[in-house]
Scaffold this motif. Structure first.
Motif, PDB file in Angstrom:
ATOM      1  N   THR A 117       0.883  -1.172  -0.034  1.00 35.63           N
ATOM      2  CA  THR A 117       0.168   0.120   0.031  1.00 35.63           C
ATOM      3  C   THR A 117       0.983   1.400  -0.045  1.00 35.63           C
ATOM      4  O   THR A 117       0.578   1.969  -0.753  1.00 35.63           O
ATOM      5  CB  THR A 117      -0.878  -0.114   1.221  1.00 35.63           C
ATOM      6  OG1 THR A 117      -0.230  -0.064   2.300  1.00 35.63           O
ATOM      7  CG2 THR A 117      -1.975  -0.918   1.133  1.00 35.63           C
ATOM      8  N   SER A 118       1.869   1.329   0.895  1.00 37.99           N
ATOM      9  CA  SER A 118       2.741   2.608   0.908  1.00 37.99           C
ATOM     10  C   SER A 118       3.489   2.803  -0.458  1.00 37.99           C
ATOM     11  O   SER A 118       3.611   3.923  -0.975  1.00 37.99           O
ATOM     12  CB  SER A 118       3.780   2.449   1.888  1.00 37.99           C
ATOM     13  OG  SER A 118       2.924   2.488   3.278  1.00 37.99           O
ATOM     14  N   LEU A 146       4.214   7.853   6.835  1.00 40.20           N
ATOM     15  CA  LEU A 146       3.618   6.758   6.010  1.00 40.20           C
ATOM     16  C   LEU A 146       4.172   5.594   6.257  1.00 40.20           C
ATOM     17  O   LEU A 146       3.494   4.465   6.322  1.00 40.20           O
ATOM     18  CB  LEU A 146       3.914   7.172   4.659  1.00 40.20           C
ATOM     19  CG  LEU A 146       3.582   6.047   3.527  1.00 40.20           C
ATOM     20  CD1 LEU A 146       2.066   5.868   3.304  1.00 40.20           C
ATOM     21  CD2 LEU A 146       4.187   6.535   2.057  1.00 40.20           C
ATOM     22  N   PHE A 147       5.399   5.449   6.271  1.00 43.12           N
ATOM     23  CA  PHE A 147       6.169   4.169   7.051  1.00 43.12           C
ATOM     24  C   PHE A 147       5.774   3.842   8.271  1.00 43.12           C
ATOM     25  O   PHE A 147       5.869   2.692   8.578  1.00 43.12           O
ATOM     26  CB  PHE A 147       7.520   4.018   6.592  1.00 43.12           C
ATOM     27  CG  PHE A 147       7.838   3.846   5.223  1.00 43.12           C
ATOM     28  CD1 PHE A 147       7.669   2.606   4.360  1.00 43.12           C
ATOM     29  CD2 PHE A 147       8.078   4.986   4.508  1.00 43.12           C
ATOM     30  CE1 PHE A 147       8.004   2.635   3.420  1.00 43.12           C
ATOM     31  CE2 PHE A 147       8.408   4.944   2.822  1.00 43.12           C
ATOM     32  CZ  PHE A 147       8.241   3.582   2.390  1.00 43.12           C
ATOM     33  N   TRP A 148       5.486   4.654   9.183  1.00 42.35           N
ATOM     34  CA  TRP A 148       4.962   4.319  10.637  1.00 42.35           C
ATOM     35  C   TRP A 148       3.710   3.565  10.361  1.00 42.35           C
ATOM     36  O   TRP A 148       3.626   2.726  11.045  1.00 42.35           O
ATOM     37  CB  TRP A 148       4.869   5.460  11.097  1.00 42.35           C
ATOM     38  CG  TRP A 148       4.216   5.356  12.684  1.00 42.35           C
ATOM     39  CD1 TRP A 148       4.813   4.927  13.722  1.00 42.35           C
ATOM     40  CD2 TRP A 148       2.690   5.759  12.754  1.00 42.35           C
ATOM     41  NE1 TRP A 148       3.923   4.845  14.677  1.00 42.35           N
ATOM     42  CE2 TRP A 148       2.669   5.268  14.387  1.00 42.35           C
ATOM     43  CE3 TRP A 148       1.609   6.013  12.166  1.00 42.35           C
ATOM     44  CZ2 TRP A 148       1.424   5.468  14.984  1.00 42.35           C
ATOM     45  CZ3 TRP A 148       0.650   6.331  12.955  1.00 42.35           C
ATOM     46  CH2 TRP A 148       0.256   5.715  14.272  1.00 42.35           C
ATOM     47  N   SER A 149       2.594   4.216   9.737  1.00 41.86           N
ATOM     48  CA  SER A 149       1.487   3.469   9.757  1.00 41.86           C
ATOM     49  C   SER A 149       1.621   2.129   8.963  1.00 41.86           C
ATOM     50  O   SER A 149       0.912   1.225   9.250  1.00 41.86           O
ATOM     51  CB  SER A 149       0.313   4.354   9.214  1.00 41.86           C
ATOM     52  OG  SER A 149       0.792   4.537   7.756  1.00 41.86           O
ATOM     53  N   HIS A 150       2.440   2.084   8.053  1.00 40.80           N
ATOM     54  CA  HIS A 150       2.553   0.778   7.333  1.00 40.80           C
ATOM     55  C   HIS A 150       3.154  -0.228   8.354  1.00 40.80           C
ATOM     56  O   HIS A 150       2.759  -1.429   8.130  1.00 40.80           O
ATOM     57  CB  HIS A 150       3.648   0.855   6.211  1.00 40.80           C
ATOM     58  CG  HIS A 150       3.659  -0.102   5.143  1.00 40.80           C
ATOM     59  ND1 HIS A 150       3.013  -0.083   3.796  1.00 40.80           N
ATOM     60  CD2 HIS A 150       4.065  -1.292   5.219  1.00 40.80           C
ATOM     61  CE1 HIS A 150       3.163  -1.229   3.209  1.00 40.80           C
ATOM     62  NE2 HIS A 150       3.986  -1.972   4.142  1.00 40.80           N
ATOM     63  N   GLY A 151       3.976   0.062   9.077  1.00 40.11           N
ATOM     64  CA  GLY A 151       4.730  -0.764  10.154  1.00 40.11           C
ATOM     65  C   GLY A 151       3.714  -1.089  11.375  1.00 40.11           C
ATOM     66  O   GLY A 151       3.846  -2.031  11.804  1.00 40.11           O
ATOM     67  N   SER A 152       2.988  -0.170  11.562  1.00 51.15           N
ATOM     68  CA  SER A 152       1.875  -0.436  12.870  1.00 51.15           C
ATOM     69  C   SER A 152       0.659  -1.087  12.587  1.00 51.15           C
ATOM     70  O   SER A 152       0.200  -1.583  13.324  1.00 51.15           O
ATOM     71  CB  SER A 152       1.707   0.915  13.560  1.00 51.15           C
ATOM     72  OG  SER A 152       0.980   1.740  12.634  1.00 51.15           O
ATOM     73  N   ALA A 153       0.222  -1.113  11.502  1.00 50.32           N
ATOM     74  CA  ALA A 153      -0.767  -1.501  10.945  1.00 50.32           C
ATOM     75  C   ALA A 153      -0.912  -3.055  11.360  1.00 50.32           C
ATOM     76  O   ALA A 153      -1.917  -3.483  12.040  1.00 50.32           O
ATOM     77  CB  ALA A 153      -1.456  -1.348   9.420  1.00 50.32           C
ATOM     78  N   PRO A 154      -0.138  -4.013  11.105  1.00 48.01           N
ATOM     79  CA  PRO A 154      -0.163  -5.357  11.407  1.00 48.01           C
ATOM     80  C   PRO A 154      -0.342  -5.629  13.135  1.00 48.01           C
ATOM     81  O   PRO A 154      -0.668  -6.459  13.547  1.00 48.01           O
ATOM     82  CB  PRO A 154       1.387  -5.877  11.116  1.00 48.01           C
ATOM     83  CG  PRO A 154       1.750  -4.902  10.075  1.00 48.01           C
ATOM     84  CD  PRO A 154       1.367  -3.675  10.339  1.00 48.01           C
TER      85      PRO A 154
END
Length: 277
Positions: A117-118, A146-154
């Motif tokens: 997604t990112s 952007l990458f904070w949310s990408h990494g935190s979503a899991p």
């Protein structure tokens, strides 16, 4: 805390297809296609194959925001991928995304696949010159978040959401572990939004589009039926941000694409499709 699970891991893990709850027949420890099936292709240059989960909503929100901003070249066809039936393991889908996760975007003009997604958000922002600052410092801040949310979503979906809502049995340790992390992440976001209108500053960017489908839905729409459990009303700044973004027409459209059920749009091929809902 008490823990009744006396499970001891074996020396070598072996896959048990009968375990794992409702996804047992779909999930497996290997990659690749399980069946031959071509993906559909519509009339537009941008072809999206997705599902209206939080990850899927990121991209449809971005595409609708581009169209709202007057970028006619961002018109797209969106086809629903039913992950419950294993459509993400078709040969056509795997060819575009070897990781078999939605969403995946195909740019017909240059024959380019884009997955994660990112990566898709960044690709579209670069392609059309929207929602990503050109100033190096501001741009870096957007990419940070952007990458904070990408990494935190899991942690939010695959961790908390799985063990609190989807898992076939309630495991106290797992729920406590991911609840703590989810609330910590909400606190990180709440503190960032205390001094910023949007996540990365005063501009609405792909950082917000990447985070809202997870955190906005979590605090506004009772994701995993956990609003009271997580005390989401305590995160006042996240609430303010989430409501302001939800008010955007493009977000309202994007969040219902590739979703089944009344009021949603399983497939999207033209802006007029929304008029028929």
């Amino acid at each position: 805390m008490t823990q009744d699970n006396n499970y001891e891991p074996p020396k070598v893990w072996k896959w048990d297809a009968a375990s794992g709850g409702e996804w047992a027949s779909i999930n497996r420890p290997i990659s690749g296609a399980t069946h031959e099936a071509d993906l559909q292709q519509g009339k537009h240059n941008l072809q999206l194959h997705s599902l209206g989960t939080p990850n899927g909503q990121k991209v449809t929100i971005m595409l609708e925001e581009l169209l709202e901003a007057g970028v006619k070249e961002a018109e797209y066809d969106a086809y629903l991928i039913n992950i419950g039936e294993g459509a993400q393991f078709s040969s056509g889908f795997v060819e575009l995304n070897p990781n078999s996760k939605i969403p995946v975007l195909y740019d017909v003009e240059i024959g380019q696949r884009v997955f994660e997604t990112s990566s898709i958000l960044h690709y579209l922002a670069e392609k059309f010159g929207k929602f990503l600052p050109t100033d190096p410092a501001k741009r870096a801040e957007v990419m940070n978040w952007l990458f904070w949310s990408h990494g935190s979503a899991p942690f939010v979906g695959g961790g908390f959401g799985h063990f609190y809502f989807y898992a076939p049995e309630k495991i106290e340790y797992a729920i406590d572990r991911y609840t703590m992390e989810t609330k910590r992440l909400l606190d990180v976001l709440d503190k960032q939004l205390a001094n910023n209108k949007y996540i990365a500053g005063d501009e609405y960017t792909i950082a917000d589009m990447g985070a809202w489908p997870w955190y906005g839905n979590l605090v506004l729409h009772n994701s995993y039926e956990a609003s009271e459990f997580l005390q989401v009303d305590d995160y006042k700044n996240v609430q303010r941000w989430a409501k302001e973004i939800l008010a955007r027409p493009a977000v309202q459209r994007g969040r219902i694409v590739n979703k089944s059920g009344e009021g949603n749009l399983p497939e999207r091929h033209d802006a007029s499709d929304f008029d028929n809902l």
